[in-house]
Design a protein around this motif. Structure first.
Motif, short mmCIF file in Angstrom:
data_model
loop_
_atom_site.label_atom_id
_atom_site.label_comp_id
_atom_site.label_asym_id
_atom_site.label_seq_id
_atom_site.Cartn_x
_atom_site.Cartn_y
_atom_site.Cartn_z
N MET A 112 -47.46 13.23 9.01
CA MET A 112 -47.62 12.05 9.65
C MET A 112 -49.05 11.65 9.95
O MET A 112 -49.53 10.42 10.61
N PHE A 113 -49.67 12.59 8.67
CA PHE A 113 -51.39 11.74 8.64
C PHE A 113 -51.57 10.31 8.25
O PHE A 113 -52.14 10.13 9.33
N ASP A 114 -50.59 9.81 7.32
CA ASP A 114 -51.41 7.80 7.75
C ASP A 114 -51.34 7.01 8.47
O ASP A 114 -51.54 6.62 8.97
N THR A 115 -49.53 7.70 9.67
CA THR A 115 -49.32 7.11 10.96
C THR A 115 -50.61 7.15 11.65
O THR A 115 -50.69 6.57 12.56
N ALA A 116 -51.09 8.66 11.54
CA ALA A 116 -52.48 9.17 12.55
C ALA A 116 -53.24 8.27 12.23
O ALA A 116 -54.39 7.30 13.34
N ALA A 117 -53.36 8.00 11.14
CA ALA A 117 -54.64 7.09 10.65
C ALA A 117 -54.55 5.41 10.98
O ALA A 117 -55.65 5.08 11.78
N GLU A 118 -53.52 4.97 11.05
CA GLU A 118 -53.45 3.71 11.30
C GLU A 118 -53.33 3.63 13.06
O GLU A 118 -54.07 2.73 13.38
N GLU A 119 -52.73 4.60 13.45
CA GLU A 119 -53.32 4.43 14.79
C GLU A 119 -54.82 4.52 15.27
O GLU A 119 -55.07 4.21 16.31
N MET A 120 -55.14 5.18 14.37
CA MET A 120 -56.83 5.34 14.75
C MET A 120 -57.55 3.72 14.24
O MET A 120 -58.82 4.05 15.84
N ARG A 121 -56.90 3.50 13.86
CA ARG A 121 -57.85 2.25 13.20
C ARG A 121 -58.35 0.71 14.04
O ARG A 121 -59.15 0.33 14.37
N ASP A 136 -60.61 1.72 20.43
CA ASP A 136 -61.07 0.98 21.18
C ASP A 136 -62.70 2.28 21.61
O ASP A 136 -63.94 2.88 22.09
N VAL A 137 -61.95 3.49 21.83
CA VAL A 137 -62.19 4.89 22.96
C VAL A 137 -61.68 6.23 21.91
O VAL A 137 -60.61 6.16 21.56
N VAL A 138 -62.44 7.03 21.73
CA VAL A 138 -61.74 8.19 21.11
C VAL A 138 -61.59 9.93 21.24
O VAL A 138 -63.38 9.74 21.60
N ALA A 156 -59.55 17.12 10.33
CA ALA A 156 -61.19 16.38 10.88
C ALA A 156 -61.45 15.53 9.98
O ALA A 156 -62.68 14.57 10.90
N SER A 157 -60.72 15.16 9.24
CA SER A 157 -61.95 13.08 8.91
C SER A 157 -60.67 12.36 9.49
O SER A 157 -61.24 11.12 9.45
N LEU A 158 -59.81 12.24 10.86
CA LEU A 158 -59.28 11.15 10.91
C LEU A 158 -60.10 10.32 11.92
O LEU A 158 -60.02 8.80 11.74
N VAL A 159 -61.78 10.96 12.73
CA VAL A 159 -62.31 10.57 13.33
C VAL A 159 -62.96 9.47 12.76
O VAL A 159 -63.13 8.07 12.80
N HIS A 160 -63.07 9.17 10.96
CA HIS A 160 -63.43 8.20 10.45
C HIS A 160 -62.64 6.73 10.23
O HIS A 160 -63.74 5.99 9.91
N TYR A 161 -61.75 6.95 10.45
CA TYR A 161 -60.84 5.80 10.41
C TYR A 161 -60.77 4.79 12.08
O TYR A 161 -60.56 4.00 12.27
N ALA A 162 -61.74 5.28 12.35
CA ALA A 162 -62.22 4.29 13.95
C ALA A 162 -62.85 3.58 13.59
O ALA A 162 -63.50 3.92 12.88
N PRO A 163 -62.66 2.04 13.86
CA PRO A 163 -63.45 0.47 13.49
C PRO A 163 -65.56 1.36 14.51
O PRO A 163 -65.33 2.85 15.00
N PRO A 164 -65.80 0.32 14.01
CA PRO A 164 -67.05 1.25 14.50
C PRO A 164 -67.62 0.49 15.87
O PRO A 164 -69.16 1.49 15.74
N HIS A 165 -66.81 0.28 16.78
CA HIS A 165 -67.29 -0.54 17.68
C HIS A 165 -66.32 0.85 18.73
O HIS A 165 -66.93 0.91 20.29
N ALA A 166 -65.42 1.76 18.20
CA ALA A 166 -65.11 3.13 18.61
C ALA A 166 -66.51 3.63 19.41
O ALA A 166 -67.36 3.82 18.94
N ASP A 167 -66.49 3.61 20.80
CA ASP A 167 -66.68 4.95 21.62
C ASP A 167 -65.68 6.68 21.63
O ASP A 167 -65.39 6.23 21.89
N VAL A 168 -67.08 7.41 20.62
CA VAL A 168 -66.39 8.41 20.23
C VAL A 168 -67.01 9.85 21.55
O VAL A 168 -68.38 9.42 21.17
#
Length: 226
Positions: free
Chosen positions: A151-160, A163-165, A178-190
């Motif tokens: 399910m990793f690829d699906t999770a990565a798409e959800e992250m893309r 707006d908030v993580v 652990a690498s999923l956070v790197h798929y968040a867009p630059p504007h996302a608040d983490v």
């Protein structure tokens, strides 16, 4: 409505009384990871693996969701919430969350050894004689150590398009999750909810509290911003 992606790990379930291999220094009630949570272990001693997950299933189903789980349900009234969890219990669902993606499988399901697409709901006591509709053996629907995370690829798409993580209950040390956070867009608040965070990137805001305390506080803040 903004989208909030929640990455949850063992720490949120720990506040409901569920432990992990990591909590126990690589042992879980006397079991080593290699004895019960690898493809080799299943092939070598399937009944031992089945018994282990029967016990995990009982414990998880006896546990109750905590304040962190319920706070995320409240958040869904103000954000489009997608939960991506490393946990195999169903505490998020029992609290009322609707959009939950399980990266590492689910305790309350079994999967056919011969046909990975055949997955059934299961809350009882499995035995080695529990078979699929085709007569083949069933195994716990768990991603073992050393197996791919389907399910990793699906999770990565959800992250893309987040707006908030919100990261809660995970050390961000277990890959590939652990690498999923790197798929968040630059504007996302983490945000990271963790009482003892490891090295954390400068752009991640840390809430130094346990899940059951920190998540409700963060949710209140996020609702105020919605």
């Amino acid at each position: 409505m903004k989208k909030c992606v929640v990455l949850s790990g063992a720490g949120i379930s720990a506040d409901s009384g569920l432990l992990t291999f990591r909590d126990a220094g690589g042992l879980w009630e006397g079991y080593r990871v290699t004895d019960v949570c690898t493809p080799e272990a299943l092939a070598k001693n399937p009944q031992l693996v089945i018994d282990f997950y029967n016990q995990r299933r009982r414990q998880a189903n006896e546990a109750e969701p905590n304040a962190a789980h319920y706070a995320l349900v409240e958040l869904a009234g103000y954000y489009r919430v997608q939960i991506i969890t490393q946990n195999v219990d169903n505490l998020h669902e029992r609290a009322g969350s609707k959009n939950v993606l399980h990266l590492h499988g689910e305790l309350n399901k079994l999967r056919s050894v011969d046909n990975p697409d055949e997955i059934i709901d299961f809350t009882g006591e499995q035995t080695a004689e529990t078979v699929s509709s085709g007569g083949g053996a069933m195994r716990p629907h768990i991603v073992f150590f050393g197996e791919q995370v389907p399910m990793f690829d699906t999770a990565a798409e959800e992250m893309r398009d987040a707006d908030v993580v919100v990261i809660v209950g995970t050390s961000l040390q277990v890959y590939p999750a652990a690498s999923l956070v790197h798929y968040a867009p630059p504007h996302a608040d983490v945000y990271l909810v963790d009482p003892n965070p490891q090295s954390v990137a400068a752009d991640i805001e840390v809430i130094r509290k346990r899940a059951a305390e920190g998540v409700p506080d963060l949710v209140e803040y996020l609702i105020g911003k919605a």
